[in-house]
Write a protein that holds these residues in place. Structure first.
Motif, PDB file in Angstrom:
ATOM      1  N   UNK A  84      25.431  -7.810 -23.593  1.00 24.93           N
ATOM      2  CA  UNK A  84      24.848  -9.144 -24.228  1.00 24.93           C
ATOM      3  C   UNK A  84      23.800  -9.903 -23.611  1.00 24.93           C
ATOM      4  N   UNK A  85      23.543  -9.702 -22.352  1.00 27.77           N
ATOM      5  CA  UNK A  85      23.018 -10.796 -21.454  1.00 27.77           C
ATOM      6  C   UNK A  85      21.536 -10.565 -21.243  1.00 27.77           C
ATOM      7  N   UNK A  86      20.756 -11.033 -20.481  1.00 26.44           N
ATOM      8  CA  UNK A  86      19.413 -10.513 -20.325  1.00 26.44           C
ATOM      9  C   UNK A  86      19.167  -9.281 -19.862  1.00 26.44           C
ATOM     10  N   UNK A  87      18.033  -8.293 -20.107  1.00 23.28           N
ATOM     11  CA  UNK A  87      17.883  -7.230 -19.709  1.00 23.28           C
ATOM     12  C   UNK A  87      17.488  -7.036 -18.392  1.00 23.28           C
ATOM     13  N   UNK A  88      17.566  -6.154 -17.866  1.00 26.09           N
ATOM     14  CA  UNK A  88      17.242  -5.814 -16.262  1.00 26.09           C
ATOM     15  C   UNK A  88      15.921  -6.181 -16.166  1.00 26.09           C
ATOM     16  N   UNK A  89      15.097  -5.647 -17.138  1.00 24.16           N
ATOM     17  CA  UNK A  89      13.672  -6.119 -16.886  1.00 24.16           C
ATOM     18  C   UNK A  89      13.237  -7.381 -16.730  1.00 24.16           C
ATOM     19  N   UNK A  90      14.094  -8.103 -17.801  1.00 28.68           N
ATOM     20  CA  UNK A  90      13.852  -9.693 -17.893  1.00 28.68           C
ATOM     21  C   UNK A  90      14.181 -10.100 -16.535  1.00 28.68           C
ATOM     22  N   UNK A  91      15.282  -9.833 -15.843  1.00 29.40           N
ATOM     23  CA  UNK A  91      15.770 -10.454 -14.742  1.00 29.40           C
ATOM     24  C   UNK A  91      14.895 -10.079 -13.741  1.00 29.40           C
ATOM     25  N   UNK A  92      14.365  -8.779 -13.412  1.00 25.20           N
ATOM     26  CA  UNK A  92      13.514  -8.350 -12.608  1.00 25.20           C
ATOM     27  C   UNK A  92      11.964  -9.417 -12.778  1.00 25.20           C
ATOM     28  N   UNK A  93      11.480  -9.534 -13.892  1.00 20.98           N
ATOM     29  CA  UNK A  93      10.390 -10.434 -14.044  1.00 20.98           C
ATOM     30  C   UNK A  93      10.470 -11.844 -13.539  1.00 20.98           C
ATOM     31  N   UNK A  94      11.651 -12.226 -13.861  1.00 23.43           N
ATOM     32  CA  UNK A  94      11.970 -13.604 -13.335  1.00 23.43           C
ATOM     33  C   UNK A  94      11.784 -13.719 -11.720  1.00 23.43           C
ATOM     34  N   UNK A  95      12.477 -12.689 -11.285  1.00 23.59           N
ATOM     35  CA  UNK A  95      12.473 -12.704  -9.719  1.00 23.59           C
ATOM     36  C   UNK A  95      11.112 -12.346  -9.425  1.00 23.59           C
ATOM     37  N   UNK A  96      10.130 -11.578  -9.732  1.00 23.55           N
ATOM     38  CA  UNK A  96       8.865 -11.415  -9.499  1.00 23.55           C
ATOM     39  C   UNK A  96       7.984 -12.495  -9.632  1.00 23.55           C
TER      40      UNK A  96
END
Length: 474
Positions: A365-377
Motif C-alpha cells: 500500500x505504499x509508493x511504488x519502487x519506481x516512484x521511490x527511485x524517481x524521488x532519489x534521482x
C-alpha cells in the motif's frame, strides 16, 4: 545494517551451541590460505588484506567454532570470559594472531598446553608450543578479563561492546567483535558458535541462534545459546539488559525469541507482531529463510544511533519502525547468509536491504519502487548521494553513507526494469541459494545477473555502482 546512520533501518536511518563446527568451503579455504604473502614461512598474517580495515582478521587459519563463556557485571561493567576456538591451520604455523582489543589475557593454551603470547594493539600474537601443520585442527583457549568498551569507527560512530544503563548493547559491525572476544574478526571467516552468558538475576543475556535454556543460582542467571549455521564475527551479539521476553514458534517452524526493554515495549509491539509475516513475505521473494531461529532485541540505547542485523536476532537501539524491521530482516539473506569478502562490497548488504524496503512498501500500500527511485534521482547533482560509487566507497568512513544504501537500491531497481520482474527475482533467489551460508562478491553478482537475464549489463553496473556522479539519464 544501519541505514545511512540516522534511523530508519540501520546506521543512520536507524542505521539499519554441543558444538557444531561450521565447515569451510574450498573457495574460502583458498581465500584464507592466500591471505598471507606467497611462499610465506610459518607466520599467519596480522590481517586478511582488507583495503579498508587492514588489521581485521588474520591469515593462516580458519575458525570452525567458537565456544564463548562470559560473565558480565553491569554495575562494575566487568567482563570475564573464556573463549575456546576450534581451528584448522591453512598453512604451517609457528605463530598466528587473534584480534582482541583492550581486555587483559590471563591464560592461553593451544591443545591444552600453555602457549606464549604478546599484545600489539588489537593483535594478540600467539606462539604455540610446537609448530602446527597445514590442515591440522587444534583448539585455542583464551581466558580474559576487563572492562570492555566500544571502538570508534572511521565515520565517528561506535561499535562493539557499548555499555547501557542496565547492561550492554553489543553490535560488532564492522570491527567491534574484538572488543569482547578473541577471534578471526573479518567476514571472510565464518564459524558456528556456542554462548554461555552469566549475568545478575533479573538481567537477560541474548545471543544468536537457538535458545537452549537458562538456570538461576546464587543470585545469577546463566543463558545458553547456539548458532549452528556459519556466522561472521561482526554479526555475533551478547546483549545484556532488563528485558521483557516473548517466545513462540512460527507456522513454518522458526523459533522466535524477542527481548524488549520494558521502556520500549509499547512502541515496539505492533511492529514486532509483524515479524513472522515479514519473514514469510521475504522468503517468497528470496527463497527459504536461512536459519532455524529469529527474533529481535529492542534495547534503549540512545547513544548508539543505529540497528544491526545480528544474525537471527537483529538488535535495535530503540523501538523500530516497520521499515527498519524489514531492512534488518532482509539482511538475514543479504549480508548474514550471503556475506561479503571485502568491506568495499558493502552495497551487496545495504543496497539489497534498502531495496527490500522499497519492495515492501510497493506491495503493502505504499509508493511504488519506481516512484521511490524517481524521488532519489531528482536529488541535485551536487548532493552527497552521488559523491562516490556504491561498489567502491573509498574508505571505511563511507561504508555506511547514503550512496551505499540508496544508490545501491537504485542500481537494483535499474536491474529490475532492465531485465523484467521474472528474471530479476530469479537473480535474487539464485544469489541467495547459490551462496547460502557462504560469501559473495560484486563480480559474482554481476556475472550471475548477466547469466540469468541473458543480457549484457556491463554499462548498467558501471553507471550505477561503479562510477561517481549523477547518471545523465534515470
Amino acid at each position: 545494517m544501519r541505514p545511512p546512520r540516522t534511523y530508519a533501518g540501520t546506521r543512520t536511518a536507524v542505521l539499519h551451541r554441543g558444538a557444531v563446527v561450521a565447515t569451510v568451503p574450498v573457495a574460502l579455504a583458498a581465500l584464507l590460505a592466500g591471505a598471507g604473502p606467497a611462499g610465506a614461512a610459518t607466520t599467519g598474517t596480522p590481517g586478511v588484506g582488507d583495503p579498508y580495515f587492514p588489521l581485521s582478521g588474520n591469515g593462516g587459519y580458519h575458525v570452525g567454532h567458537y565456544d564463548l563463556n562470559l560473565r558480565y557485571d553491569p554495575t562494575g561493567r566487568r567482563l570475564d570470559g573464556k573463549a575456546v576456538l576450534t581451528v584448522r591451520a591453512t598453512q604451517k604455523l609457528t605463530r598466528f594472531n587473534l584480534d582482541l582489543n583492550g581486555l587483559k589475557v590471563t591464560a592461553l593454551t593451544v591443545d591444552n598446553v600453555k602457549a606464549g603470547f604478546r599484545r600489539s594493539g588489537q593483535e594478540l600474537i600467539v606462539s604455540p608450543p610446537r609448530a602446527l601443520n597445514r590442515n591440522q585442527t587444534f583448539k585455542v583457549a583464551v581466558a580474559y578479563t576487563g572492562v570492555p568498551g566500544p571502538v570508534i569507527d572511521p565515520d565517528g560512530s561506535k561499535d562493539g561492546w557499548i555499555p547501557t544503563d542496565d547492561g550492554a548493547f553489543v553490535a560488532g559491525e564492522p570491527q567491534g567483535a574484538m572488543t569482547w572476544f578473541p577471534g578471526n574478526s573479518h567476514p571472510k571467516d565464518k564459524s558456528s558458535y556456542d554462548f554461555t552468558i552469566t549475568v545478575p538475576q533479573g538481567r537477560t543475556a541474548v545471543a544468536n541462534g537457538v535458545f537452549l535454556g537458562q538456570k538461576t543460582a546464587g543470585g545469577r542467571t546463566t543463558f545458553r545459546w547456539r548458532q549452528t549455521e556459519p556466522m561472521a564475527a561482526y554479526l555475533a551479539t551478547a546483549t545484556v539488559g532488563k528485558f521483557k521476553v516473548e517466545q513462540y514458534t512460527t507456522p513454518s517452524g522458526i523459533k522466535v525469541y524477542n527481548a524488549v526493554d520494558p521502556r520500549e515495549a509499547a512502541a515496539s509491539a505492533a511492529v514486532l507482531k509483524k515479524l513472522p509475516s515479514v519473514l514469510e513475505w521475504e522468503a517468497k521473494l528470496f527463497g527459504p529463510y536461512p536459519y532455524r531461529a529469529a527474533g529481535a532485541i529492542v534495547d534503549r540505547a540512545p547513544q548508539v544511533g543505529y540497528a544491526l542485523e545480528t544474525q537471527t536476532r537483529p538488535v535495535y537501539d530503540r523501538a523500530p519502525a516497520l521499515s527498519t524491521l524489514v531492512h534488518e530482516s532482509a539482511h538475514q539473506w543479504f549480508g548474514d547468509s550471503v556475506t561479503l569478502t571485502s568491506w568495499k562490497d558493502i552495497w551487496l548488504n545495504e543496497g539489497f536491504a534498502t531495496y527490500t524496503e522499497w519492495l515492501y512498501a510497493e506491495q503493502h500500500g505504499g509508493p511504488s519502487a519506481q516512484k521511490t527511485f524517481d524521488e532519489r534521482y531528482a536529488t541535485a547533482a551536487d548532493d552527497a548521494l552521488w559523491s562516490f560509487p556504491p561498489a567502491d566507497p573509498g574508505s571505511g568512513a563511507n561504508i555506511f553513507a547514503r550512496p551505499v544504501y540508496d544508490r545501491g537500491a537504485m542500481a537494483l531497481h535499474k536491474l529490475r526494469t532492465t531485465t523484467g520482474d521474472r528474471a530479476f527475482f530469479q537473480i535474487l533467489r539464485t544469489w541467495a541459494a547459490q551462496h547460502r551460508n557462504g560469501h559473495g562478491t560484486t563480480a559474482q553478482f554481476t556475472a550471475l545477473a548477466e547469466r540469468v537475464s541473458g543480457k549484457d549489463l556491463d554499462q548498467l553496473f558501471r553507471t550505477w555502482i561503479g562510477t561517481k556522479g549523477k547518471p545523465s539519464a534515470p
